[in-house]
Design an enzyme around this catalytic site. Structure first.
Site, PDB file in Angstrom:
ATOM      1  N   SER A 162       0.839  -1.192   0.000  1.00 62.35           N
ATOM      2  CA  SER A 162       0.000   0.000   0.000  1.00 62.35           C
ATOM      3  C   SER A 162       0.873   1.240   0.000  1.00 62.35           C
ATOM      4  CB  SER A 162      -0.902   0.000   1.237  1.00 62.35           C
ATOM      5  OG  SER A 162      -0.160   0.440   2.357  1.00 62.35           O
ATOM      6  N   LYS A 163       0.205   2.336  -0.146  1.00 58.36           N
ATOM      7  CA  LYS A 163       0.847   3.641  -0.176  1.00 58.36           C
ATOM      8  C   LYS A 163       1.813   3.810   1.002  1.00 58.36           C
ATOM      9  CE  LYS A 163       1.336   7.437  -2.114  1.00 58.36           C
ATOM     10  NZ  LYS A 163       2.354   7.241  -3.097  1.00 58.36           N
ATOM     11  N   ARG A 164       1.452   3.212   2.133  1.00 58.23           N
ATOM     12  CA  ARG A 164       2.288   3.373   3.326  1.00 58.23           C
ATOM     13  C   ARG A 164       3.672   2.744   3.176  1.00 58.23           C
ATOM     14  NH1 ARG A 164      -1.036   0.901   7.513  1.00 58.23           N
ATOM     15  NH2 ARG A 164      -2.637   1.232   5.959  1.00 58.23           N
TER      16      ARG A 164
END
Ligand code: GLU
Length: 474
Positions: free
Chosen positions: A247-249
């Site tokens: 994910s973006k994280r």
């Protein structure tokens, strides 16, 4: 004849996982002399992102993945755009066909009713499934809002051979009476994908694992229509190093972000191909062309693929290393512009690339990581100065500058010989010169071979920088 498709929904920018799906489809087509189609699945109008189609087309082009048919193919529009929102009458026709054959029914449940059903039953309770057909027709004719749902047979096993995951089976009782046509007249993904895959004569559907649970619905639709389904291959999730969905994280997930960091398309594609595929040997570095010759779905693994940023960087570096200096230099002008530096003269740039190639993993490393080739240092690395610049350094550096001024030949070997002569004259070890000279000329403690660097920088620049350092550093 193998025909495959990449069918992104333009609900966001192209994701690295999406590019991997496109790549596998493309590779399968190329391997077998088949066709690769690009289809824009924009039936969920509420989730459209305005420039997403453009972004997807643009990034596929950047990656050198060109569709043979559909959106973005060359010449532009040769085989129609294949955009689902432009094909609404086709889906309507097929939805009507299912209504007529009794494989679908109209459902008039309101949003409130559906919310209540979700609360009490965990989903749609099939309440309009056996509703009187004439009655339904009347309400529809009167203009009452409704959707069309597929009538999933109960108590059946729906199974198939997935080309990556092997035998997969679903109990049809777990499959809901999926909406196939919405009240706004748009099909849902399920109907549109099945109709298009059939009409476009797709032989292999290669897509992400998140679509696996949709496949029994699709297989039932194929059966309702009396069509032969394509083969399916569901690719594993792309996960981070702790095994969670990427994910973006975790860092960058859109292809744009890798482009902006200066990855090569070939490096990114090579890395993405290895997220789930291997040729059965330990070969790590692959050009797109080479992969096209050997790619096989049998060698795609079902286990989650770990996105390892270090490996991506390493693979990109291997690709850069294999490239010619001229070829790399061709790619650099935009990176100078981005850094606010003038593009250096070509011959000079090619020589810098030659010296820096081993030390660069990304394209901008040839600019920011080699700044001293293009501009005089404005400061000197403090830690290096503290360690390497001795009280006598200014004088030695100044002497060396004077020697350089008078040197008949400007070549690395000559420069080195001059430095060694000076060492003897002054009764000093080479280190007493080498480190301060490097610091004085480049402002930093590391870099390519010192004498090669001096040769490329040229006499005037070296003398000027050495004198300035002798003055500033004292
Ligand atoms: N439109 C779907 C997506 O966005 C495609 C799924 C499929 O390939 O069938 O991923």
């Amino acid at each position: 004849m193998i025909r495959v498709r990449f069918a992104p929904s333009p609900t966001g920018y192209l994701h690295v996982g999406g590019l991997r799906t496109a790549l596998y489809n493309y590779l399968l087509a190329r391997r077998h002399g088949g066709q690769f189609l690009l289809r824009v699945e924009d039936t969920d109008q509420s989730r459209l992102v305005p420039d997403a189609v453009q972004n997807i087309l643009d990034n596929l082009r950047w990656a050198n993945i060109f569709p043979d048919e559909g959106a973005g193919c060359v010449p532009e529009g040769a085989h129609g755009p294949y955009v689902q929102s432009q094909r609404l009458p086709i889906y309507r026709k097929y939805a009507d066909q299912l209504l007529e054959s009794g494989h679908a029914y109209r459902c008039f449940a309101t949003a409130e009713e559906l919310a209540e059903m979700r609360q009490n039953h965990g989903g749609y309770d099939r309440r309009y499934r056996d509703y009187d057909g004439m009655e339904a027709q009347k309400r529809a004719d009167a203009g009452e809002a409704h959707v069309i749902r597929m009538k999933v047979p109960l108590g059946e096993i729906v199974d198939f051979e997935d080309l990556v995951r092997g035998h997969v089976r679903f109990d049809s009782a777990q499959v809901d009476d999926q909406v196939i046509l919405k009240s706004d007249g748009f099909p849902t993904y399920h109907l549109a994908a099945v109709v298009d895959d059939h009409e476009m004569e797709i032989t292999h559907v290669i897509r992400g694992e998140e679509w696996l649970t949709s496949t029994p619905k699709h297989l039932l639709l194929y059966r309702f229509f009396g069509w032969t389904p394509p083969r399916f291959a569901h690719l594993s999730l792309v996960v981070n190093i702790s095994g969670k969905k990427l994910s973006k994280r975790d860092g960058d997930v859109s292809v744009n972000e890798y482009r902006e960091q200066g990855y090569l398309p070939a490096g990114l594609l090579n890395f993405l191909a290895l997220l789930g595929w291997s040729n059965g040997d330990n070969r790590e570095v692959w050009s797109l062309e080479d992969m096209e010759k050997v790619f096989a779905l049998e060698r795609v693994h079902p286990s989650p693929a770990v996105f390892d940023f270090d490996k991506l960087r390493h693979i990109n570096q291997q690709h850069l290393f294999a490239m010619g200096e001229e070829e790399i230099a061709d790619l650099l002008p935009e990176w100078f512009t981005k850094a606010g530096l003038p593009v250096p003269e070509r011959t000079f740039l090619v020589r810098v690339v030659g010296l820096m190639k081993q030390r660069c993993a990304l394209l901008p490393d040839f600019v920011g990581g080699a700044r001293y080739f293009y501009t005089d240092p404005e400061s000197y690395d403090e830690a290096t100065a503290k360690k390497r610049w001795k009280p006598e350094s200014a004088e030695l550096v100044e002497e060396f500058a004077t020697q350089l001024e008078a040197l008949p030949q400007w070549q690395a070997a000559e420069l080195e010989a001059a430095l060694r002569r000076l060492c003897e004259d002054k009764g000093q070890g080479a280190a007493a010169f080498i480190h301060p000279v490097r610091l004085g000329v480049s402002g930093v403690g590391g870099g390519p071979g010192l004498f090669e660097m001096l040769e490329v920088l040229g006499r005037e620049v070296c003398v000027r920088r050495l004198r300035k350092a002798a003055e500033v550093l004292k």
